[in-house]
Design an enzyme around this catalytic site. Sequence first.
Site, PDB file in Angstrom:
ATOM      1  N   GLU A  95      33.349  48.159  44.354  1.00  0.00           N
ATOM      2  CA  GLU A  95      33.617  46.891  43.689  1.00  0.00           C
ATOM      3  C   GLU A  95      33.572  47.021  42.177  1.00  0.00           C
ATOM      4  O   GLU A  95      32.854  47.861  41.637  1.00  0.00           O
ATOM      5  CB  GLU A  95      32.643  45.813  44.148  1.00  0.00           C
ATOM      6  CG  GLU A  95      31.232  46.017  43.672  1.00  0.00           C
ATOM      7  CD  GLU A  95      30.350  44.829  44.005  1.00  0.00           C
ATOM      8  OE1 GLU A  95      30.391  43.829  43.249  1.00  0.00           O
ATOM      9  OE2 GLU A  95      29.619  44.912  44.998  1.00  0.00           O
ATOM     10  N   ARG A 106      28.185  38.021  35.307  1.00  0.00           N
ATOM     11  CA  ARG A 106      29.362  38.741  35.786  1.00  0.00           C
ATOM     12  C   ARG A 106      30.426  37.814  36.355  1.00  0.00           C
ATOM     13  O   ARG A 106      31.564  38.218  36.559  1.00  0.00           O
ATOM     14  CB  ARG A 106      28.959  39.766  36.868  1.00  0.00           C
ATOM     15  CG  ARG A 106      28.200  40.943  36.317  1.00  0.00           C
ATOM     16  CD  ARG A 106      27.718  41.874  37.419  1.00  0.00           C
ATOM     17  NE  ARG A 106      28.832  42.494  38.120  1.00  0.00           N
ATOM     18  CZ  ARG A 106      28.754  42.953  39.360  1.00  0.00           C
ATOM     19  NH1 ARG A 106      27.633  42.862  40.046  1.00  0.00           N
ATOM     20  NH2 ARG A 106      29.795  43.518  39.933  1.00  0.00           N
ATOM     21  N   ARG A 110      36.146  39.651  41.256  1.00  0.00           N
ATOM     22  CA  ARG A 110      35.982  41.081  41.500  1.00  0.00           C
ATOM     23  C   ARG A 110      37.294  41.675  42.002  1.00  0.00           C
ATOM     24  O   ARG A 110      38.138  40.990  42.574  1.00  0.00           O
ATOM     25  CB  ARG A 110      34.931  41.362  42.585  1.00  0.00           C
ATOM     26  CG  ARG A 110      33.562  40.799  42.342  1.00  0.00           C
ATOM     27  CD  ARG A 110      32.763  41.645  41.334  1.00  0.00           C
ATOM     28  NE  ARG A 110      31.397  41.186  41.256  1.00  0.00           N
ATOM     29  CZ  ARG A 110      30.985  40.134  40.572  1.00  0.00           C
ATOM     30  NH1 ARG A 110      31.842  39.401  39.898  1.00  0.00           N
ATOM     31  NH2 ARG A 110      29.716  39.791  40.552  1.00  0.00           N
ATOM     32  N   HIS A 130      33.866  35.289  44.641  1.00  0.00           N
ATOM     33  CA  HIS A 130      32.737  36.139  45.043  1.00  0.00           C
ATOM     34  C   HIS A 130      32.747  36.475  46.527  1.00  0.00           C
ATOM     35  O   HIS A 130      31.806  36.182  47.260  1.00  0.00           O
ATOM     36  CB  HIS A 130      31.405  35.513  44.621  1.00  0.00           C
ATOM     37  CG  HIS A 130      30.324  36.534  44.465  1.00  0.00           C
ATOM     38  ND1 HIS A 130      29.343  36.714  45.399  1.00  0.00           N
ATOM     39  CD2 HIS A 130      30.082  37.429  43.493  1.00  0.00           C
ATOM     40  CE1 HIS A 130      28.522  37.670  45.015  1.00  0.00           C
ATOM     41  NE2 HIS A 130      28.964  38.127  43.849  1.00  0.00           N
TER      42      HIS A 130
END
Length: 139
Positions: A95, A106, A110, A130
Amino acid sequence: MFGLGPHRAERGLRGLGLAFLFAIGVASGFGSAGESAARTSALISAVRLQDLPVQAQATEELIRQGGPFAHAKDGSVFGNRERLLPPRARGFYREYTVSTPGARDRGARRIVCGGHPPERPEACYYTDDHYANFRLIVK
């Protein structure tokens, strides 16, 4: 792509919707049991790299260059605990953080890539929530 030669895959992308093409690939080769393949194909659509946010495009480029990455967790093993990606052996998926403007951490975006070596992944997936949903990145 998905067991087709490069020219057949390109023609297939023109004639079929990307999500449908991915569903065929999952059902025919990626999934273990039929249920897992059906679940995966139903949840993953495709997105062109150029249609992703510029931060995701930059992250994808860094992945292929081998870094450097801004976050210590970038490049760490993604366990696929949600079982939304095609089943693979542990260590296959990694990831990477996609920067979110204005986020203090963050964020939720992703890119998860699978393959060895990590700089030449077989497939990459984008999530902006997420890991609740993934989209296969195609060029």
